[in-house]
Design an enzyme around this catalytic site. Structure first.
Site, mmCIF file in Angstrom:
data_model
loop_
_atom_site.group_PDB
_atom_site.id
_atom_site.type_symbol
_atom_site.label_atom_id
_atom_site.label_comp_id
_atom_site.label_asym_id
_atom_site.label_seq_id
_atom_site.Cartn_x
_atom_site.Cartn_y
_atom_site.Cartn_z
ATOM 1 N N HIS A 98 5.492 4.711 12.459
ATOM 2 C CA HIS A 98 5.529 4.610 10.917
ATOM 3 C C HIS A 98 6.666 5.664 10.638
ATOM 4 O O HIS A 98 6.296 6.753 10.820
ATOM 5 C CB HIS A 98 4.228 4.943 10.255
ATOM 6 C CG HIS A 98 4.244 4.832 8.853
ATOM 7 N ND1 HIS A 98 3.769 3.892 8.072
ATOM 8 C CD2 HIS A 98 4.854 5.850 7.979
ATOM 9 C CE1 HIS A 98 3.802 4.171 6.752
ATOM 10 N NE2 HIS A 98 4.732 5.260 6.748
ATOM 11 N N CYS A 128 4.521 9.519 0.536
ATOM 12 C CA CYS A 128 3.442 10.091 0.447
ATOM 13 C C CYS A 128 3.368 10.724 -0.662
ATOM 14 O O CYS A 128 4.119 11.758 -0.810
ATOM 15 C CB CYS A 128 3.060 10.845 1.569
ATOM 16 S SG CYS A 128 1.394 11.684 1.352
ATOM 17 N N HIS A 146 9.476 7.374 7.824
ATOM 18 C CA HIS A 146 10.165 7.438 6.602
ATOM 19 C C HIS A 146 11.701 7.883 6.718
ATOM 20 O O HIS A 146 12.031 8.409 7.662
ATOM 21 C CB HIS A 146 9.423 8.636 5.724
ATOM 22 C CG HIS A 146 8.072 8.057 5.316
ATOM 23 N ND1 HIS A 146 7.851 8.029 3.967
ATOM 24 C CD2 HIS A 146 7.038 7.575 5.917
ATOM 25 C CE1 HIS A 146 6.319 7.596 3.919
ATOM 26 N NE2 HIS A 146 6.149 7.132 5.118
ATOM 27 N N ASN A 152 9.866 4.625 2.530
ATOM 28 C CA ASN A 152 9.645 4.170 3.861
ATOM 29 C C ASN A 152 11.031 3.549 4.410
ATOM 30 O O ASN A 152 11.755 3.229 3.651
ATOM 31 C CB ASN A 152 8.649 3.115 4.103
ATOM 32 C CG ASN A 152 7.159 3.605 3.618
ATOM 33 O OD1 ASN A 152 6.328 4.098 4.457
ATOM 34 N ND2 ASN A 152 6.842 3.430 2.304
ATOM 35 N N ARG A 177 0.767 -1.307 0.026
ATOM 36 C CA ARG A 177 -0.040 -0.060 -0.036
ATOM 37 C C ARG A 177 0.956 1.284 -0.226
ATOM 38 O O ARG A 177 1.019 1.963 -1.199
ATOM 39 C CB ARG A 177 -0.847 0.040 1.303
ATOM 40 C CG ARG A 177 -2.104 0.930 1.199
ATOM 41 C CD ARG A 177 -1.759 2.434 1.327
ATOM 42 N NE ARG A 177 -1.395 2.622 2.736
ATOM 43 C CZ ARG A 177 -0.995 3.728 3.315
ATOM 44 N NH1 ARG A 177 -0.920 4.742 2.575
ATOM 45 N NH2 ARG A 177 -0.423 3.813 4.398
#
Length: 303
Positions: A208, A241, A210, A250, A17
Site C-alpha cells: 500500500h 491518512c 502513497h 494514494n 475507503r
C-alpha cells in the site's frame, strides 16, 4: 528477494475507503455507492468499501453500514472493510464483508494518535480479530502502517517491522500488507523489506503506497519485481491518512494501470473507465483536478 516480472497483478481498489476518508467533502451514501459501481464497471474485483470506526473521528465513514447495504453483490466481487477494534469487527460482521483489514501501526506515537492504542495493544487487537474472523469464515488481512517511516518517530527499523510481521503471521492472515502511510519509502527499501518479511513469515504479501514524495509508482514497480502480486490504489489518487501530517493521496489506480499495462502486466482493469471515474470523483469532491495524471494527459498512443 527478487522475482521475474509477474504476468498479472491484482489491484485492490481503496478509493471508497482510504480515498474518501481524508477528503474534507462529505459525500452522500448514494455517491459512495456509485463510486463502487463505477469501480466494478472498470474491472475492480476487490474493493475496500468502508471503515468501521467512530464517526466522530472519521465522519466521512459514518455511513459504513448504509454503504455496504447498497453496494452490488456479485460472486466475483470481494468487499473489504477497515476495523480497528472488536467493536468495529462486530459492526463489519453484520454487513456481509468478504474480508476485514486490521491496521497494526509500527510506532507507538502514530498508533496512539491514529487508534488510541500502543503498537503492542494493536497487535493484541489483531490477534483477537483474526481469530474471530477465522471463526466467521471472513478473510483477515493485516496491514503494518508506517512500515517505512513515521512522521513522529522518524525512520522505522526493518528489524522492528520483521518482528511485527512474525507476530502477525502467527495468527494466520489471509494477506500481510506493508504500508508506506506517509510516502517516504524508495524502491531499494521496498525490495529489501519485502524480502526480509517474506523470508521471515512465508505470508502472502501486499503493498500500500502513497505518493507523497513522488516515489509511489516506483515503489509499486519495485514491489512487483520483488514478487508481490497484490497492490492497493485509489481511483483519482484521492485520499490519505487523516492522522498523518502533510498527507497526500494514494497512488492512483488509473496511473498504476497505465504503468502496468505498458509493461504487459495484466490487471483486468479498463484504463478509459478508470480515467473517467477519476475525473468524476474529483467533480463530486469539488476538485478541478485530482492527483491522478492520466485524466489530464490521456493514454498513449491516443485513441
Amino acid at each position: 528477494m527478487t522475482a521475474a516480472q509477474p504476468a498479472g497483478v491484482e489491484i485492490v481498489e481503496v478509493g471508497p475507503r482510504d480515498g474518501l476518508q481524508n477528503e474534507s467533502t462529505l459525500l452522500p451514501t448514494a455517491t459512495k455507492v456509485e463510486l463502487v459501481e463505477r469501480a466494478i464497471a472498470a474491472g475492480a474485483r476487490r474493493i475496500e468499501a468502508a471503515s468501521f470506526v467512530h464517526p466522530r473521528l472519521v465522519p466521512q465513514m459514518a455511513d459504513a453500514e448504509a454503504v455496504m447495504a447498497a453496494v452490488p453483490r456479485r460472486d466475483d466481487v470481494a468487499y473489504s472493510g477497515l476495523v480497528l477494534n472488536r467493536k468495529g469487527f462486530d459492526r463489519a460482521l453484520d454487513t456481509g464483508l468478504t474480508e476485514v483489514n486490521v491496521v497494526v501501526v509500527a510506532t507507538d506515537t502514530f498508533s496512539e494518535r491514529n487508534q488510541g492504542v500502543t503498537t503492542e495493544e494493536g497487535l493484541r487487537t489483531w490477534e483477537d480479530v483474526a481469530a474471530r474472523a477465522h471463526d466467521a469464515k471472513i478473510r483477515p488481512v493485516a496491514t503494518i502502517a508506517v512500515a517505512f517511516g513515521c512522521p513522529f518517530e522518524g525512520a522505522v527499523s526493518g528489524d522492528h517491522v520483521v518482528q511485527l510481521a512474525r507476530r502477525i503471521a502467527d495468527s494466520g492472515p489471509f494477506e500481510l500488507a506493508l504500508a508506506d502511510t506517509i510516502g517516504v519509502g524508495v524502491p531499494t527499501q521496498v525490495t529489501e523489506l519485502l524480502g526480509r518479511v517474506g523470508e521471515a513469515t512465508g505470508a502472502r504479501l501486499r503493498c500500500h503506497f502513497h505518493n507523497t514524495r513522488n516515489t509511489g509508482y516506483a515503489n509499486a514497480f519495485a514491489a512487483t519485481t520483488a514478487g508481490v502480486s497484490t497492490l492497493d490504489s485509489s481511483i483519482g489518487g484521492i485520499g490519505g491518512c487523516p492522522f498523518a501530517p502533510n498527507a497526500t493521496g494514494n497512488i492512483a489506480t488509473e496511473d498504476l494501470e497505465y504503468l502496468l499495462s505498458g509493461m504487459n502486466i495484466r490487471t483486468g482493469l479498463d484504463l478509459d473507465q478508470l480515467s473517467r471515474t477519476g475525473t468524476w470523483i474529483g467533480e463530486q469532491l469539488g476538485k478541478p483536478e485530482v492527483p491522478a495524471l492520466l485524466g489530464r494527459a490521456g493514454p498513449f498512443p491516443p485513441k
